[in-house]
Design an enzyme around this catalytic site. Sequence first.
Site, PDB file in Angstrom:
ATOM      1  N   PRO A  21      -1.175  -8.231   5.999  1.00 51.45           N
ATOM      2  CA  PRO A  21      -0.081  -9.139   6.335  1.00 51.45           C
ATOM      3  C   PRO A  21       0.149  -9.309   7.826  1.00 51.45           C
ATOM      4  CG  PRO A  21       0.738  -7.090   5.362  1.00 51.45           C
ATOM      5  CD  PRO A  21      -0.739  -7.109   5.176  1.00 51.45           C
ATOM      6  N   ASN A  22       0.401 -10.545   8.192  1.00 55.56           N
ATOM      7  CA  ASN A  22       0.786 -10.976   9.543  1.00 55.56           C
ATOM      8  C   ASN A  22      -0.363 -10.988  10.547  1.00 55.56           C
ATOM      9  OD1 ASN A  22       3.623 -11.410   9.009  1.00 55.56           O
ATOM     10  ND2 ASN A  22       3.786  -9.185   8.803  1.00 55.56           N
ATOM     11  N   ARG A  29       1.778 -13.971  19.155  1.00 52.20           N
ATOM     12  CA  ARG A  29       2.941 -13.187  19.585  1.00 52.20           C
ATOM     13  C   ARG A  29       2.511 -11.739  19.797  1.00 52.20           C
ATOM     14  NH1 ARG A  29       7.097 -14.888  14.946  1.00 52.20           N
ATOM     15  NH2 ARG A  29       8.720 -14.054  16.271  1.00 52.20           N
ATOM     16  N   TYR A  34      -1.002  -6.311  20.618  1.00 52.73           N
ATOM     17  CA  TYR A  34      -2.195  -6.642  19.827  1.00 52.73           C
ATOM     18  C   TYR A  34      -3.233  -7.476  20.575  1.00 52.73           C
ATOM     19  CZ  TYR A  34       0.870  -5.046  16.085  1.00 52.73           C
ATOM     20  OH  TYR A  34       1.706  -4.286  15.294  1.00 52.73           O
ATOM     21  N   ASN A  85      -8.067  -3.661   7.677  1.00 50.05           N
ATOM     22  CA  ASN A  85      -6.844  -3.452   8.450  1.00 50.05           C
ATOM     23  C   ASN A  85      -5.703  -3.832   7.518  1.00 50.05           C
ATOM     24  OD1 ASN A  85      -4.598  -3.411  10.046  1.00 50.05           O
ATOM     25  ND2 ASN A  85      -5.577  -4.382  11.811  1.00 50.05           N
ATOM     26  N   ALA A  88       0.935  -3.443   7.889  1.00 54.73           N
ATOM     27  CA  ALA A  88       2.031  -2.527   7.546  1.00 54.73           C
ATOM     28  C   ALA A  88       1.861  -1.898   6.162  1.00 54.73           C
ATOM     29  CB  ALA A  88       3.355  -3.261   7.639  1.00 54.73           C
ATOM     30  N   HIS A  91       1.151   1.909   5.643  1.00 52.76           N
ATOM     31  CA  HIS A  91       2.136   2.973   5.726  1.00 52.76           C
ATOM     32  C   HIS A  91       2.847   3.261   4.403  1.00 52.76           C
ATOM     33  CE1 HIS A  91       1.138   2.363   9.860  1.00 52.76           C
ATOM     34  NE2 HIS A  91       1.688   1.164   9.897  1.00 52.76           N
ATOM     35  N   ASP A  98      -5.012   3.394  -4.198  1.00 51.77           N
ATOM     36  CA  ASP A  98      -5.665   3.607  -5.497  1.00 51.77           C
ATOM     37  C   ASP A  98      -6.854   2.662  -5.688  1.00 51.77           C
ATOM     38  OD1 ASP A  98      -3.841   5.581  -6.059  1.00 51.77           O
ATOM     39  OD2 ASP A  98      -2.671   4.405  -7.494  1.00 51.77           O
ATOM     40  N   GLU A 109     -10.987   2.246   7.771  1.00 51.16           N
ATOM     41  CA  GLU A 109      -9.626   1.761   8.054  1.00 51.16           C
ATOM     42  C   GLU A 109      -9.571   1.441   9.544  1.00 51.16           C
ATOM     43  OE1 GLU A 109      -6.567   4.673   7.476  1.00 51.16           O
ATOM     44  OE2 GLU A 109      -4.969   3.293   8.063  1.00 51.16           O
ATOM     45  N   HIS A 111      -7.373  -0.281  12.868  1.00 45.16           N
ATOM     46  CA  HIS A 111      -6.134  -0.774  13.467  1.00 45.16           C
ATOM     47  C   HIS A 111      -6.387  -1.169  14.908  1.00 45.16           C
ATOM     48  CE1 HIS A 111      -3.605   0.402  10.107  1.00 45.16           C
ATOM     49  NE2 HIS A 111      -4.305   1.524  10.049  1.00 45.16           N
ATOM     50  N   LEU A 112      -5.811  -2.271  15.319  1.00 45.55           N
ATOM     51  CA  LEU A 112      -5.930  -2.710  16.711  1.00 45.55           C
ATOM     52  C   LEU A 112      -5.190  -1.754  17.648  1.00 45.55           C
ATOM     53  CD1 LEU A 112      -5.243  -6.408  15.886  1.00 45.55           C
ATOM     54  CD2 LEU A 112      -7.282  -5.656  17.125  1.00 45.55           C
ATOM     55  N   SER A 113      -3.945  -1.466  17.288  1.00 44.73           N
ATOM     56  CA  SER A 113      -3.147  -0.529  18.087  1.00 44.73           C
ATOM     57  C   SER A 113      -3.399   0.888  17.586  1.00 44.73           C
ATOM     58  CB  SER A 113      -1.658  -0.884  17.941  1.00 44.73           C
ATOM     59  OG  SER A 113      -1.225  -0.639  16.614  1.00 44.73           O
ATOM     60  N   ARG A 118       3.005   5.076  18.232  1.00 48.03           N
ATOM     61  CA  ARG A 118       4.114   4.114  18.117  1.00 48.03           C
ATOM     62  C   ARG A 118       5.280   4.741  17.335  1.00 48.03           C
ATOM     63  NH1 ARG A 118       1.590  -1.431  16.277  1.00 48.03           N
ATOM     64  NH2 ARG A 118       3.668  -2.145  16.887  1.00 48.03           N
ATOM     65  N   ARG A 122       5.105   4.588  11.562  1.00 49.51           N
ATOM     66  CA  ARG A 122       3.704   4.141  11.566  1.00 49.51           C
ATOM     67  C   ARG A 122       2.727   5.325  11.605  1.00 49.51           C
ATOM     68  NH1 ARG A 122       3.860  -1.544  12.900  1.00 49.51           N
ATOM     69  NH2 ARG A 122       5.688  -1.997  14.169  1.00 49.51           N
TER      70      ARG A 122
HETATM   71  O1  CA2 Z   1      -2.484  -1.989  14.892  1.00 44.95           O
HETATM   72  C1  CA2 Z   1      -2.741  -2.578  13.840  1.00 44.95           C
HETATM   73  O2  CA2 Z   1      -3.797  -3.159  13.623  1.00 44.95           O
HETATM   74  C2  CA2 Z   1      -1.651  -2.624  12.744  1.00 44.95           C
HETATM   75  O3  CA2 Z   1      -2.298  -2.548  11.486  1.00 44.95           O
HETATM   76  C3  CA2 Z   1      -0.943  -3.960  12.879  1.00 44.95           C
HETATM   77  C4  CA2 Z   1       0.217  -4.107  11.885  1.00 44.95           C
HETATM   78  C5  CA2 Z   1       1.160  -2.915  11.972  1.00 44.95           C
HETATM   79  O4  CA2 Z   1       2.177  -3.014  10.988  1.00 44.95           O
HETATM   80  C6  CA2 Z   1       0.424  -1.594  11.815  1.00 44.95           C
HETATM   81  O5  CA2 Z   1       1.364  -0.551  11.975  1.00 44.95           O
HETATM   82  C7  CA2 Z   1      -0.684  -1.462  12.841  1.00 44.95           C
HETATM   83  C8  CA2 Z   1       1.025  -5.378  12.172  1.00 44.95           C
HETATM   84  C9  CA2 Z   1       0.230  -6.628  12.257  1.00 44.95           C
HETATM   85  C10 CA2 Z   1       1.159  -7.718  12.689  1.00 44.95           C
HETATM   86  O6  CA2 Z   1       0.464  -8.524  13.611  1.00 44.95           O
HETATM   87  C11 CA2 Z   1       1.185  -9.404  14.343  1.00 44.95           C
HETATM   88  C12 CA2 Z   1       0.468 -10.165  15.236  1.00 44.95           C
HETATM   89  C13 CA2 Z   1       1.121 -11.090  16.019  1.00 44.95           C
HETATM   90  C14 CA2 Z   1       2.501 -11.272  15.899  1.00 44.95           C
HETATM   91  C15 CA2 Z   1       3.208 -10.507  14.999  1.00 44.95           C
HETATM   92  C16 CA2 Z   1       2.539  -9.570  14.219  1.00 44.95           C
END
Ligand code: CA2
Length: 156
Positions: A21-22, A29, A34, A85, A88, A91, A98, A109, A111-113, A118, A122
């Site tokens: 998601p997202n 943003r 990110y 990836n 959220a 978490h 499963d 798995e 993750h960018l960050s 954080r 998370r």
């Molecule tokens: O660091 C990552 O790749 C995450 O999976 C990114 C998720 C976050 O919930 C994880 O804790 C770590 C969030 C992705 C949302 O991406 C956005 C990108 C631009 C604007 C808003 C959200």
Amino acid sequence: MSEHEVSNRPASSIILLLSGPNLNLLGEREPDVYGTDTLEDHVAVATATAQQHGLVLEHQQSNLEGTLIDLIQQARGRCAGIIINPGAFSHYSWAIHDALAVFEGPVVELHLSNPNAREPWRHISVVSPVATGTIVGFGGHGYELAVQAVARQLSS
Ligand code: CA2
């Protein structure tokens, strides 16, 4: 190879890259967290890296937990490995945990960050226990690293 020799190579050369998601909003943003690259940019890197290893990359993004679970289930017997990836969902989605648990190939798995650096919520990933390995905190470079990791797993 003679007809009696057994190959360790997987029947499929497809790596499934799943974005949760997202992640479709990347580049629009929160560039401080990110980066400025879009999801399309990251998929292009992963696709090129897969090609270098003789593998084919398929990408799907969904904001829906159930859709991601369906895609993981459909990868069984069809794809050699999964890079995910989960956003959220990482978490708290025991359902994604499963689904991945019964996938037979390597799971990375990604993750960018670095979620561990954080907010405390998370720091837990319910996906990590069923991943072969986890790549976090390297931004877009993580996509190249993840494909390399799957390729190495498949050739060992
Ligand atoms: O660091 C990552 O790749 C995450 O999976 C990114 C998720 C976050 O919930 C994880 O804790 C770590 C969030 C992705 C949302 O991406 C956005 C990108 C631009 C604007 C808003 C959200």
